[in-house]
Design an enzyme around this catalytic site. Structure first.
Site, short mmCIF file in Angstrom:
data_model
loop_
_atom_site.label_atom_id
_atom_site.label_comp_id
_atom_site.label_asym_id
_atom_site.label_seq_id
_atom_site.Cartn_x
_atom_site.Cartn_y
_atom_site.Cartn_z
N HIS A 1 -3.55 0.65 -4.70
CA HIS A 1 -4.40 0.88 -5.91
C HIS A 1 -3.88 0.25 -7.17
O HIS A 1 -2.80 0.25 -7.36
CB HIS A 1 -4.65 2.24 -6.23
CG HIS A 1 -5.95 2.59 -7.13
ND1 HIS A 1 -5.75 2.57 -8.49
CD2 HIS A 1 -7.19 3.02 -6.90
CE1 HIS A 1 -7.09 2.81 -9.02
NE2 HIS A 1 -7.90 2.99 -7.91
N ASP B 1 -11.01 5.91 -0.93
CA ASP B 1 -11.68 5.12 -0.12
C ASP B 1 -11.30 5.47 1.44
O ASP B 1 -11.98 5.26 2.38
CB ASP B 1 -11.99 3.57 -0.32
CG ASP B 1 -12.77 3.29 -1.45
OD1 ASP B 1 -13.79 4.07 -1.87
OD2 ASP B 1 -12.45 2.31 -2.09
#
Ligand code: ACO
Length: 429
Positions: free
Chosen positions: A306, A363
């Site tokens: 991320h 996700d």
């Protein structure tokens, strides 16, 4: 620490004040840089640019912290409702019981779409992507409510907020019904927010449909976890489009389009495709991890890493537990969930992932829950959009009420041809 920084350039000195946030984040205020020196800043992707002072969401990526209006995400995901979290994001404080009742009532009583919107859904081809329908229909809402969409009128903003929160689930469910050729199911105001959405998605007029409370809880939690994430691409889009003073429906429709991209709201679909590929290769996680580490192979572990979190994404931790409950109940043994857990375990023990601080992100497990609920891949970003809506509204509202807001208009470093003479077509080959 000093309260300004100096930029020395061409014999001039520019003193940039340091802006300090409540969590001691520091930024260089360059708002007067161009006026004083003629220089602009160059920052592709705005990775070092703070576009606003915001009091909505705080993220500490190194520590894996996410808070809405100061409240950590964990108790909100465990104990709050989506309506309450939305109120918190939009109004800044947790509601009193009466405020919550009023907010919920307003949203509940705006869920119907105008009947003359139905042909809009009918007009799309059967294989239309539901995100395209969602964006078009959200923009279309502005055509029905022109008398109440002035972004500078607080009363209009209030009613537009209710309308958006209430109607987006109906639009989302109808876009799904359109894609599978089933009749549209009307909202039922006796049901809660997530429950009503699941009903409109999965009920058919021919038989009774009872929404499983465990599914409702799981969906509520996913909506809360996606509700805001400060200045990401879709939120920045909503702010930028909104800074032109267009109506809020148009600004949110633009945010939906930004979210549609595979680099933003589309990664959870790619996780499922990757897990299916690994399962088809008989669960050989080691070879996929080796590929992810190979600089000459473009393959990456989807759902890992991320831009902001260099620690376990706090949302992923919660979603993993929920995935366990939902998948156990609905599917029993899910080979893809098994692959996902093995992959996570192997990656977290691997030096490459440890050194680069690559952890599962939001996700990694969310798609597995949507899949267990029976949702097709192309509905995953639609669910993301439903969750993100209150964040977009809150950020739009903060932008419109901020006296520092100016129309969003970045500069550029021009690298095209310098001035040249026009050559008439008769003189060109
Ligand atoms: N698998 C393997 N290697 C990775 C991964 C991964 N998933 N993610 C990052 N790396 C490596 C990169 O190759 C890079 O290595 P290098 O320093 O040797 O060049 C290093 O880790 C840093 O990666 P960057 O791409 O520079 O980090 P950035 O912050 O730009 O990207 C991103 C973050 C896009 C999320 C990235 O980690 C990625 O592509 N992950 C997979 C896609 C994904 O899951 N996206 C969803 C994000 S969450 C959301 O948007 C809601």
């Amino acid at each position: 620490m000093t309260d300004h920084a100096r930029v020395e350039y061409d014999g001039q000195t520019f003193e940039a004040p340091i802006v300090v946030g409540t969590e001691q984040e520091r930024g260089l205020d360059v708002s007067k840089l161009r006026g004083s020196t003629g220089l602009i800043t160059y920052d592709p992707g705005y990775a070092n640019t703070g576009s606003a002072r915001s009091a909505i969401t705080f993220i500490d990526g190194d520590a894996g912290i996410l808070r809405y209006r100061g409240y950590p995400i964990e108790p909100l995901a465990e104990q709050s409702s989506f309506i309450e979290t939305s109120y918190l994001l939009i109004h800044g404080e947790l509601p009193t019981r009466e405020q919550l009742r009023g907010f919920r009532d307003q949203i509940t009583h705006h869920t119907l779409l105008r009947e003359d919107m139905r042909p809009l859904f009918d007009a799309f081809p059967p294989d239309a992507h539901p995100m395209a329908i969602l964006s078009a229909a959200t923009s279309g809402l502005s055509t029905f409510y022109q008398d109440h969409y002035d972004p500078l009128d607080p009363a209009d903003v209030e009613v537009s907020t209710y309308r958006l929160m209430a109607k987006l689930p109906t639009v989302a469910a109808w876009s799904y019904k359109k894609s599978i050729g089933q009749p549209y199911v009307y909202p039922q105001n006796a049901l809660g927010y997530a429950e009503n959405f699941l009903h409109m998605m999965f009920a058919v007029p021919a038989e009774d449909y009872h929404v499983d409370p465990e599914l409702t809880n799981a969906l509520t939690q996913l909506l809360i976890l996606h509700a805001d994430h400060e200045q990401n691409a879709s939120t920045s889009t909503v702010r930028l489009v909104g800074s032109t003073h267009v109506n809020i429906y148009a600004a949110i429709a633009a945010g939906i389009s930004a979210l549609w991209g595979p680099r933003h709201g589309g990664a959870n679909q790619e996780v499922i495709q990757m897990l299916e590929e690994i399962a088809a290769a008989e669960g050989n996680t080691a070879s996929f991890i080796a590929r992810a580490k190979d600089r000459n192979d473009p393959f990456r572990l989807m759902g890992f890493g991320h831009r902001v979190y260099k620690n376990y994404d706090p949302r992923a931790k919660i979603i993993k537990n929920t995935a366990d409950t939902v998948i156990n109940k609905l599917v029993g043994d899910d080979p893809l969930f098994e692959v996902a857990r093995e992959l996570e375990e192997a990656a977290l023990q691997d030096d490459y992932f440890i050194e680069k601080k690559l952890y599962p992100n939001v996700d990694f497990y969310s798609g597995l829950i949507y899949r267990a609920m029976g949702l097709p891949l192309n509905m995953f970003p639609v669910l993301f959009a439903l969750g993100r809506l209150p964040g977009w509204v809150a950020q739009w509202k903060e932008m419109i009420e901020d006296s520092e807001t100016r129309i969003g208009r970045p500069r550029q470093i021009y690298v095209g041809p310098t001035e040249r003479d026009y050559v008439p077509i008769s003189q060109r080959s």
